[in-house]
Design a protein around this motif. Structure first.
Motif, PDB file in Angstrom:
ATOM      1  N   ILE A   1       0.845  -1.196   0.000  1.00 27.24           N
ATOM      2  CA  ILE A   1       0.000   0.000   0.000  1.00 27.24           C
ATOM      3  C   ILE A   1       0.879   1.244   0.000  1.00 27.24           C
ATOM      4  O   ILE A   1       1.812   1.357   0.808  1.00 27.24           O
ATOM      5  N   VAL A   2       0.597   2.175  -0.910  1.00 25.17           N
ATOM      6  CA  VAL A   2       1.246   3.482  -0.901  1.00 25.17           C
ATOM      7  C   VAL A   2       0.245   4.486  -0.338  1.00 25.17           C
ATOM      8  O   VAL A   2      -0.891   4.577  -0.816  1.00 25.17           O
ATOM      9  N   LYS A   3       0.674   5.221   0.691  1.00 21.98           N
ATOM     10  CA  LYS A   3      -0.199   6.190   1.344  1.00 21.98           C
ATOM     11  C   LYS A   3       0.414   7.578   1.230  1.00 21.98           C
ATOM     12  O   LYS A   3       1.565   7.776   1.613  1.00 21.98           O
ATOM     13  N   LYS A   4      -0.361   8.525   0.719  1.00 23.54           N
ATOM     14  CA  LYS A   4       0.133   9.901   0.631  1.00 23.54           C
ATOM     15  C   LYS A   4      -0.675  10.798   1.574  1.00 23.54           C
ATOM     16  O   LYS A   4      -1.914  10.732   1.610  1.00 23.54           O
ATOM     17  N   PHE A   5       0.039  11.619   2.334  1.00 22.34           N
ATOM     18  CA  PHE A   5      -0.619  12.543   3.259  1.00 22.34           C
ATOM     19  C   PHE A   5      -0.199  13.974   2.931  1.00 22.34           C
ATOM     20  O   PHE A   5       0.990  14.269   2.783  1.00 22.34           O
ATOM     21  N   GLY A   6      -1.186  14.850   2.832  1.00 26.43           N
ATOM     22  CA  GLY A   6      -0.931  16.256   2.522  1.00 26.43           C
ATOM     23  C   GLY A   6      -0.444  17.038   3.725  1.00 26.43           C
ATOM     24  O   GLY A   6      -0.368  16.524   4.848  1.00 26.43           O
ATOM     25  N   GLY A   7      -0.144  18.305   3.480  1.00 30.88           N
ATOM     26  CA  GLY A   7       0.441  19.157   4.515  1.00 30.88           C
ATOM     27  C   GLY A   7      -0.413  19.334   5.746  1.00 30.88           C
ATOM     28  O   GLY A   7       0.092  19.352   6.873  1.00 30.88           O
ATOM     29  N   THR A   8      -1.738  19.460   5.573  1.00 30.36           N
ATOM     30  CA  THR A   8      -2.612  19.638   6.741  1.00 30.36           C
ATOM     31  C   THR A   8      -2.646  18.377   7.603  1.00 30.36           C
ATOM     32  O   THR A   8      -2.882  18.448   8.805  1.00 30.36           O
TER      33      THR A   8
ATOM     34  N   GLY B   1       2.297  18.242  -6.181  1.00 24.81           N
ATOM     35  CA  GLY B   1       3.092  17.189  -6.798  1.00 24.81           C
ATOM     36  C   GLY B   1       3.300  15.954  -5.954  1.00 24.81           C
ATOM     37  O   GLY B   1       3.722  14.907  -6.482  1.00 24.81           O
ATOM     38  N   SER B   2       3.026  16.023  -4.659  1.00 31.60           N
ATOM     39  CA  SER B   2       3.168  14.827  -3.813  1.00 31.60           C
ATOM     40  C   SER B   2       2.200  13.728  -4.238  1.00 31.60           C
ATOM     41  O   SER B   2       2.493  12.540  -4.086  1.00 31.60           O
ATOM     42  N   ASP B   3       1.033  14.116  -4.758  1.00 26.62           N
ATOM     43  CA  ASP B   3       0.094  13.119  -5.298  1.00 26.62           C
ATOM     44  C   ASP B   3       0.758  12.335  -6.423  1.00 26.62           C
ATOM     45  O   ASP B   3       0.637  11.110  -6.512  1.00 26.62           O
ATOM     46  N   THR B   4       1.459  13.066  -7.295  1.00 27.45           N
ATOM     47  CA  THR B   4       2.128  12.424  -8.425  1.00 27.45           C
ATOM     48  C   THR B   4       3.255  11.513  -7.948  1.00 27.45           C
ATOM     49  O   THR B   4       3.467  10.426  -8.499  1.00 27.45           O
ATOM     50  N   THR B   5       3.975  11.946  -6.913  1.00 26.43           N
ATOM     51  CA  THR B   5       5.014  11.090  -6.333  1.00 26.43           C
ATOM     52  C   THR B   5       4.411   9.764  -5.873  1.00 26.43           C
ATOM     53  O   THR B   5       4.958   8.686  -6.147  1.00 26.43           O
ATOM     54  N   ALA B   6       3.295   9.835  -5.177  1.00 27.12           N
ATOM     55  CA  ALA B   6       2.656   8.625  -4.645  1.00 27.12           C
ATOM     56  C   ALA B   6       2.209   7.693  -5.762  1.00 27.12           C
ATOM     57  O   ALA B   6       2.439   6.472  -5.705  1.00 27.12           O
ATOM     58  N   VAL B   7       1.573   8.236  -6.784  1.00 27.15           N
ATOM     59  CA  VAL B   7       1.089   7.400  -7.888  1.00 27.15           C
ATOM     60  C   VAL B   7       2.264   6.803  -8.664  1.00 27.15           C
ATOM     61  O   VAL B   7       2.233   5.639  -9.063  1.00 27.15           O
TER      62      VAL B   7
ATOM     63  N   VAL C   1       4.998   5.396   2.560  1.00 25.98           N
ATOM     64  CA  VAL C   1       4.305   6.642   2.903  1.00 25.98           C
ATOM     65  C   VAL C   1       4.961   7.800   2.163  1.00 25.98           C
ATOM     66  O   VAL C   1       6.185   7.931   2.159  1.00 25.98           O
ATOM     67  N   VAL C   2       4.146   8.629   1.525  1.00 25.08           N
ATOM     68  CA  VAL C   2       4.629   9.836   0.847  1.00 25.08           C
ATOM     69  C   VAL C   2       4.060  11.041   1.571  1.00 25.08           C
ATOM     70  O   VAL C   2       2.849  11.110   1.824  1.00 25.08           O
ATOM     71  N   LEU C   3       4.929  11.997   1.918  1.00 20.76           N
ATOM     72  CA  LEU C   3       4.478  13.152   2.695  1.00 20.76           C
ATOM     73  C   LEU C   3       4.754  14.474   1.991  1.00 20.76           C
ATOM     74  O   LEU C   3       5.754  14.630   1.287  1.00 20.76           O
TER      75      LEU C   3
END
Length: 402
Positions: free
Chosen positions: A3-10, A151-157, A37-39
């Motif tokens: 599982i790849v999980k991306k979390f935004g700044g908030t 761009g963190s979304d793109t990193t995760a995908v 995990v991608v942050l």
């Protein structure tokens, strides 16, 4: 299961939220899953760094700006690893250089070329949670370059694609994809699922829930995605190729205030001029959206088009420098505009959608400046001061509320 999980700044804005994210990741880890995990940077860190750079030098070059901005994510991933260590779970933080996330050299808006997987797979095989910096890559010159806001979304995908992940989860401060921004339309409805194509159009049109390039990549590599909140346990919205429910006439309404209109006045009315203008902009990596050309008169014509406000300065400079060869008599621009779009696969088989959109804006006295259409999207340009009213009017007209 990987599982790849991306979390935004908030989602990682403070100590409490960092530990909340750590717990959510550890839940899946303890179920036996492999977790990457991608942050993003914490809270408003990126905005604060931009303000700091602007205070030092308002005209700083983009390479140095990227060198500064990439520090935000390094803070996030290292603190997250520390939090997981405090909870007795093995974790390792990695930046783009350590992973080998190779990208183009367009600072501020780079694109991935190749991602090495050896280091991540080694850490996963050692049963560690791997925490990776989002938003950034490494150029062929070994410089850091950022992927653009979101761009963190793109990193995760991208990581989910190269690692052949079973699921890519995008966690945000909203619990899914809505028919409109809930901050503008309080009774907007959450969608249980949405197609890649519709999500891509909404993201391109200004919906901030996902970076448009991440959706484009997810579709290309068939990455299973889900958008959900980091602050609650709700199911979120699944983004996939085909949805189970019958296609809705309109899936959602999106607004984009990061828009500027440029008009080139009095260019020669002959074949090839439009090509030369837009080719010059394209060679400088400036994307153009809505285009409107006037009917030729007295051997000349006017061409108006929209660009992002981020590209406005560069676009004006390029046009001014090439004014004579492009036969431009005058150049004007307007930053006080915004785009509002409706998106829906159902509009392909339903006539009258455009008429209904125009009626909604007319009923609220909102003037349309420019219009652009595709198979599943209609976009209009309006005054920025009326954009929220326009979104609410259209949302109401198409009966998209809960």
């Amino acid at each position: 299961m990987l599982i790849v999980k991306k979390f935004g700044g908030t989602s990682v804005a403070n100590k409490e939220r960092i530990y909340n994210v750590a717990r959510r990741c550890i839940e899946d880890y303890k179920k036996g899953h492999s977790v990457v995990v991608v942050l993003s940077a914490m809270g408003d860190t990126t905005d604060d760094l931009l303000a700091l750079a602007n205070d030092i030098n308002p005209n700083t070059n983009k390479r140095e700006l990227d060198m500064l901005l990439t520090t935000g994510e390094q803070v996030s991933v290292s603190l997250m690893a520390m939090a997981m260590h405090a909870m007795d779970v093995p974790a390792v933080s990695l930046n783009a250089f350590q992973v080998g996330m190779n990208c183009t050299s367009r600072y501020g808006n780079a694109r991935f070329k190749r991602i090495d997987t050896d280091r991540i797979n080694h850490e996963l095989d050692s049963r560690k949670i791997v925490i990776v910096t989002g938003f950034q890559g490494i150029t062929k010159y070994d410089d850091y370059a950022t992927l653009g806001r979101g761009g963190s979304d793109t990193t995760a995908v991208a990581l989910a694609a190269v690692l052949h992940a079973d699921l890519c989860e995008i966690y945000t401060d909203v619990d899914g994809v809505y028919t409109a921004d809930p901050r503008i339309v309080p009774n907007a409805r959450k969608l249980p699922e949405i197609t890649y194509d519709e999500m891509l159009e909404l993201a391109t049109a200004g919906a901030k829930v996902l970076h448009n390039r991440s959706v484009e990549m997810a579709k290309k590599y068939s990455v299973p995605m889900v958008v959900r909140s980091s602050l609650n346990e709700s199911e979120g919205t699944i983004v996939k190729e085909v949805v189970k429910m019958e296609k809705m006439l309109i899936t959602g309404v999106a607004a984009d205030k990061n828009t500027a209109r440029i008009s080139v006045i009095g260019v020669e009315d002959r074949p090839g001029i439009a090509f030369k203008i837009f080719n010059k902009l394209a060679k400088n990596n400036i994307n153009v959206d809505i285009i409107l050309q006037s009917v030729g008169r007295d051997g000349t014509k006017d061409i108006s088009f929209t660009v992002s406000q981020d590209d406005l300065k560069d676009a004006l400079t390029i046009l001014e420098e090439n004014k004579e060869p492009l036969t431009i008599k005058n150049i004007t621009h307007n930053e006080g505009v915004a785009k509002v779009s409706i998106v829906g696969a159902g509009m392909m088989t339903n006539p009258g959608v455009a008429s209904k959109l125009f009626e909604a804006l007319f009923n609220y006295g909102i003037n349309i400046n420019m219009i652009s259409t595709s198979e599943i999207r209609i976009t209009v340009l309006v005054e920025e001061s009326e954009i929220d009213k326009a979104v609410r009017a259209i949302h109401e007209k198409f009966d998209l509320a809960e």
